[in-house]
Scaffold this active site. Sequence first.
Site, mmCIF file in Angstrom:
data_model
loop_
_atom_site.group_PDB
_atom_site.id
_atom_site.type_symbol
_atom_site.label_atom_id
_atom_site.label_comp_id
_atom_site.label_asym_id
_atom_site.label_seq_id
_atom_site.Cartn_x
_atom_site.Cartn_y
_atom_site.Cartn_z
ATOM 1 N N PRO A 2 0.822 -1.197 0.000
ATOM 2 C CA PRO A 2 0.000 0.000 0.000
ATOM 3 C C PRO A 2 0.859 1.251 0.000
ATOM 4 O O PRO A 2 1.851 1.322 0.722
ATOM 5 C CB PRO A 2 -0.786 -0.091 1.304
ATOM 6 C CG PRO A 2 -0.498 -1.410 1.882
ATOM 7 C CD PRO A 2 0.729 -1.931 1.258
ATOM 8 N N GLU A 3 0.473 2.204 -0.816
ATOM 9 C CA GLU A 3 1.125 3.511 -0.826
ATOM 10 C C GLU A 3 0.203 4.495 -0.120
ATOM 11 O O GLU A 3 -0.816 4.100 0.436
ATOM 12 C CB GLU A 3 1.417 3.937 -2.265
ATOM 13 C CG GLU A 3 2.230 2.891 -3.029
ATOM 14 C CD GLU A 3 2.549 3.296 -4.453
ATOM 15 O OE1 GLU A 3 2.737 4.491 -4.709
ATOM 16 O OE2 GLU A 3 2.610 2.421 -5.320
#
Length: 278
Positions: A2-3
Amino acid sequence: MPELPEVETVMRGLAVRLEGRVLAATAAARADLRWPLPDLAPLVGRRVLGLARRAKYILIRFEGGLTLILHLGMSGRIVLSPPGANAAPPAHEHVVLRTEEGWRAGFVDPRRFGSIDLVATAAEASHPRLARLGPEPLGEGFTPEVLSRALAGRRTPIKAALLDQRTVAGLGNIYVCEALFRAGISPRRSAHTVAGARAARLVPAIRATLEEAIAAGGSSLRDWRQANGELGYFQHAWKVYGRAGEPCERCPGRPGCGGITVFPQGGRSSFSCPRTQR
DNA sequence: ACTGTTACCTGATTGC
DNA sequence: TGCAATCAGGTAACAG
């Protein structure tokens, strides 16, 4: 994995169930993820004051001055289940928080690159993982001037410089590729040459990319989900990431444009349109 | 100080 | 079908 947009989405979903609630129990199924897990017992009986995000970290602040710091690593997610749910816990669920109402938040992370730490809220910002982070890309402190200064003298490619969390905090491989496409800057360009007009294009490109992704609930690669179980849908809006060989939307049918290319940079895949990104 | 490489770990996909 | 190789959204610890 996840960013920033995915972490923001997860944080918001978690906040709905945790804010204002008191933890009734905590559990850990193993002693470590990337690093040893903290003793979570001090959180039992404490009320959650609020949640926040810094870079790709989720901060859960508790009454009495404690902050739980979560990082999802590459494969981490949060699985929420309502009171009375009897489904078996998902595989690789390493840590569970349960509220007095019976809501259950599971930290699931097959690759275990994620981390969890518990610190005094007063010492939050000086935590070793947070202390050296660059500006928040959606904050007021992230300006073309600030970015140019951070890139000055750096000979590394702009791609690598943007992945470096000290330059700007929260970007990962997907959103760096997307933001560079949007700004018309090649991932290979030497970082120090991104100044002036280029920096002035890149800052709003980064902001717009992240804002649109957050509005879409993040990107769902494989079966990645929001904390509430819904899929994000920003992956359908990717312009270059994962689109090697496809025509770039800026130059349809143009002679001399071979479409979107992929090449390795620092061991990761960079996607770009060589004609419109210089 | 800066830059590039390696390692950490599991699971899905690709290619033979 | 089976099995090995490759790749995946991150980051810290190295080596030079």
